[in-house]
Design a protein around this motif. Structure first.
Motif, mmCIF file in Angstrom:
data_model
loop_
_atom_site.group_PDB
_atom_site.id
_atom_site.type_symbol
_atom_site.label_atom_id
_atom_site.label_comp_id
_atom_site.label_asym_id
_atom_site.label_seq_id
_atom_site.Cartn_x
_atom_site.Cartn_y
_atom_site.Cartn_z
ATOM 1 N N ILE A 43 0.846 -1.188 0.000
ATOM 2 C CA ILE A 43 0.000 0.000 0.000
ATOM 3 C C ILE A 43 0.889 1.249 0.000
ATOM 4 O O ILE A 43 2.073 1.184 0.319
ATOM 5 C CB ILE A 43 -0.948 0.053 1.225
ATOM 6 N N SER A 44 0.280 2.376 -0.346
ATOM 7 C CA SER A 44 0.967 3.665 -0.301
ATOM 8 C C SER A 44 0.617 4.376 0.989
ATOM 9 O O SER A 44 -0.396 4.085 1.633
ATOM 10 C CB SER A 44 0.544 4.545 -1.480
ATOM 11 N N SER A 45 1.462 5.332 1.374
ATOM 12 C CA SER A 45 1.095 6.236 2.453
ATOM 13 C C SER A 45 -0.053 7.113 1.992
ATOM 14 O O SER A 45 -0.319 7.265 0.795
ATOM 15 C CB SER A 45 2.291 7.120 2.834
ATOM 16 N N THR A 46 -0.750 7.708 2.944
ATOM 17 C CA THR A 46 -1.802 8.643 2.588
ATOM 18 C C THR A 46 -1.168 9.930 2.059
ATOM 19 O O THR A 46 0.039 10.138 2.143
ATOM 20 C CB THR A 46 -2.677 8.976 3.801
ATOM 21 N N SER A 47 -2.004 10.802 1.517
ATOM 22 C CA SER A 47 -1.508 12.056 0.942
ATOM 23 C C SER A 47 -1.193 13.095 2.000
ATOM 24 O O SER A 47 -0.750 14.194 1.690
ATOM 25 C CB SER A 47 -2.534 12.621 -0.043
ATOM 26 N N GLU A 48 -1.422 12.772 3.263
ATOM 27 C CA GLU A 48 -1.098 13.690 4.353
ATOM 28 C C GLU A 48 0.357 13.495 4.774
ATOM 29 O O GLU A 48 0.990 12.502 4.466
ATOM 30 C CB GLU A 48 -2.030 13.450 5.543
ATOM 31 N N GLY A 49 0.878 14.450 5.526
ATOM 32 C CA GLY A 49 2.248 14.332 6.007
ATOM 33 C C GLY A 49 3.264 14.821 4.999
ATOM 34 O O GLY A 49 2.938 15.272 3.903
ATOM 35 N N GLN A 50 4.535 14.724 5.384
ATOM 36 C CA GLN A 50 5.621 15.224 4.558
ATOM 37 C C GLN A 50 6.030 14.199 3.510
ATOM 38 O O GLN A 50 5.854 12.997 3.689
ATOM 39 C CB GLN A 50 6.829 15.573 5.437
ATOM 40 N N LEU A 51 6.592 14.691 2.413
ATOM 41 C CA LEU A 51 7.132 13.802 1.402
ATOM 42 C C LEU A 51 8.264 12.968 1.991
ATOM 43 O O LEU A 51 9.083 13.474 2.760
ATOM 44 C CB LEU A 51 7.643 14.603 0.200
ATOM 45 N N GLY A 52 8.303 11.707 1.639
ATOM 46 C CA GLY A 52 9.329 10.822 2.164
ATOM 47 C C GLY A 52 8.989 10.210 3.501
ATOM 48 O O GLY A 52 9.757 9.403 4.021
ATOM 49 N N GLN A 53 7.836 10.553 4.049
ATOM 50 C CA GLN A 53 7.428 10.044 5.361
ATOM 51 C C GLN A 53 6.308 9.024 5.176
ATOM 52 O O GLN A 53 5.454 9.158 4.290
ATOM 53 C CB GLN A 53 6.937 11.189 6.247
ATOM 54 N N ILE A 54 6.317 7.993 5.993
ATOM 55 C CA ILE A 54 5.242 7.011 5.968
ATOM 56 C C ILE A 54 4.121 7.498 6.877
ATOM 57 O O ILE A 54 4.323 7.693 8.077
ATOM 58 C CB ILE A 54 5.733 5.629 6.415
ATOM 59 N N VAL A 55 2.971 7.724 6.290
ATOM 60 C CA VAL A 55 1.783 8.169 7.016
ATOM 61 C C VAL A 55 0.696 7.130 6.789
ATOM 62 O O VAL A 55 0.305 6.874 5.647
ATOM 63 C CB VAL A 55 1.312 9.555 6.543
ATOM 64 N N ILE A 56 0.218 6.525 7.842
ATOM 65 C CA ILE A 56 -0.728 5.418 7.745
ATOM 66 C C ILE A 56 -2.153 5.922 7.915
ATOM 67 O O ILE A 56 -2.479 6.569 8.908
ATOM 68 C CB ILE A 56 -0.414 4.350 8.803
ATOM 69 N N GLY A 57 -3.002 5.615 6.944
ATOM 70 C CA GLY A 57 -4.409 5.961 7.016
ATOM 71 C C GLY A 57 -5.224 4.841 7.644
ATOM 72 O O GLY A 57 -4.679 3.876 8.204
ATOM 73 N N SER A 58 -6.535 4.949 7.550
ATOM 74 C CA SER A 58 -7.419 3.969 8.188
ATOM 75 C C SER A 58 -7.270 2.581 7.567
ATOM 76 O O SER A 58 -7.250 1.568 8.285
ATOM 77 C CB SER A 58 -8.874 4.438 8.095
ATOM 78 N N THR A 59 -7.137 2.520 6.240
ATOM 79 C CA THR A 59 -6.957 1.221 5.591
ATOM 80 C C THR A 59 -5.629 0.591 5.992
ATOM 81 O O THR A 59 -5.563 -0.595 6.336
ATOM 82 C CB THR A 59 -7.018 1.361 4.063
ATOM 83 N N GLY A 60 -4.574 1.385 5.964
ATOM 84 C CA GLY A 60 -3.272 0.874 6.367
ATOM 85 C C GLY A 60 -3.251 0.425 7.810
ATOM 86 O O GLY A 60 -2.654 -0.604 8.151
ATOM 87 N N ASP A 61 -3.914 1.172 8.689
ATOM 88 C CA ASP A 61 -3.956 0.809 10.100
ATOM 89 C C ASP A 61 -4.655 -0.532 10.294
ATOM 90 O O ASP A 61 -4.206 -1.376 11.083
ATOM 91 C CB ASP A 61 -4.672 1.903 10.889
ATOM 92 N N ALA A 62 -5.756 -0.735 9.567
ATOM 93 C CA ALA A 62 -6.467 -2.008 9.678
ATOM 94 C C ALA A 62 -5.604 -3.159 9.176
ATOM 95 O O ALA A 62 -5.558 -4.234 9.793
ATOM 96 C CB ALA A 62 -7.776 -1.938 8.887
ATOM 97 N N LEU A 63 -4.900 -2.946 8.062
ATOM 98 C CA LEU A 63 -4.042 -4.003 7.523
ATOM 99 C C LEU A 63 -2.889 -4.325 8.462
ATOM 100 O O LEU A 63 -2.481 -5.482 8.581
ATOM 101 C CB LEU A 63 -3.500 -3.589 6.151
ATOM 102 N N LEU A 64 -2.354 -3.295 9.131
ATOM 103 C CA LEU A 64 -1.233 -3.503 10.048
ATOM 104 C C LEU A 64 -1.667 -4.140 11.368
ATOM 105 O O LEU A 64 -0.832 -4.335 12.258
ATOM 106 C CB LEU A 64 -0.523 -2.179 10.313
#
Length: 294
Positions: free
Chosen positions: A109-130
């Motif tokens: 998955i990709s990081s969400t569009s929030e946060g700084q470039l180069g940073q891993i930002v986890i959204g709701s889908t990513g959080d559920a998968l993790l």
């Protein structure tokens, strides 16, 4: 064998697709890109709302497919890839179901569009998968771009101690290393907190404790080398700092590198479940992170 990428057109860019393609090419396996859209109503609407809804989801899928197809033109024809539409009420559940159906090796998955470039930002889908995925989850930093040649350059695996959890993570990472034949590196992070001890004890005590952590990490590495868990000749390093950012930045990282971490032992067996340390490491990593299930 398949690398499955969850792709949402217009959200997070093509970072996940680039990471998935890099992993698929390194492993010599297939790539599947899936876009999840809301499941339409099963009963007809007199106002034709259901038809409008279906047309809207079709537009989303078409735009995603076209964007992925345009990007995949840069890869050689022998990299086999497919595009799949998933209709589901929950994106994370749809991706997990599809991963199990296709016997995927990694879910990307990709990081969400929030946060700084180069940073891993986890959204709701990513959080559920993790916290639920039965297979490894790979996360691309925001704005991630794979190397120009699209090649995986190194696998770095993070371990803590020399116990069963560390050995399990190293065994899985070693399997990936043997299949890709890229360099392997083992790292232990020694992070000093902002105020580990009261001032009355002395600030120098913090440095002493950190030095002891580093010595213990080096000893753990040697133990794992001696029993063959870490192959001979593999680079083993200790990354130390006064916080996660400083520790991560204290060692060099390659373009095209991935960081492998394990799940916490408090999680369910055979599922991904990240603890607080892994969450902090993921947030501060400058390279894509692959999280392994227990």
């Amino acid at each position: 064998m398949t690398i499955l990428v969850g792709y949402a057109q217009g959200e997070g860019g093509t970072g996940g697709v680039q990471l998935g393609a890099m992993l698929a090419e390194a492993a010599g396996t297939d790539l599947e890109v899936a876009t999840v859209v809301p499941r339409p109503w099963t009963t007809p609407s007199m106002a034709k709302v259901d038809a409008e809804f279906a047309a809207w989801t079709d537009q989303i899928v078409t735009a995603a497919r076209n964007e992925v197809a345009e990007y995949m033109e840069i890869y050689p024809p022998d990299l086999r890839w497919t595009f799949t539409r998933l209709d589901h009420r929950t994106a994370s559940a749809a991706l997990i179901d599809r991963a199990q159906e296709s016997s995927a090796d990694v879910l990307v998955i990709s990081s969400t569009s929030e946060g700084q470039l180069g940073q891993i930002v986890i959204g709701s889908t990513g959080d559920a998968l993790l916290h639920k995925s039965p297979i490894p989850v790979a996360i691309a930093p925001r704005g991630y771009r794979s190397p120009k040649d699209g090649q995986l350059t190194r696998i770095t695996v993070a371990v803590a101690g020399s116990g069963p959890e560390a050995r399990a993570v190293l065994t899985r990472a070693r399997e990936a290393w043997e299949s890709t034949r890229v360099p392997l590196r083992v790292v232990t992070f020694a992070v000093r907190g902002g105020a580990m001890y009261p001032p009355l004890v002395g600030l120098s005590t913090e440095g002493t404790v950190l030095d002891q952590w580093k010595e213990q990490a080096a000893t753990d590495h040697q133990t794992l080398i001696d029993d063959g868990t870490i192959p001979a000749g593999i680079d083993c390093v200790v990354a130390a700092g006064r916080g996660w950012r400083e520790a991560v930045d204290s060692i060099p990282w390659l373009d095209g590198e991935v960081l492998v971490v394990g799940s916490t032992r408090e999680g369910v067996l055979a599922q991904v479940f990240i603890g607080s340390r892994s969450a902090k490491l993921i947030r501060h990593s400058s390279v894509p992170v692959v999280v392994l299930p227990r």
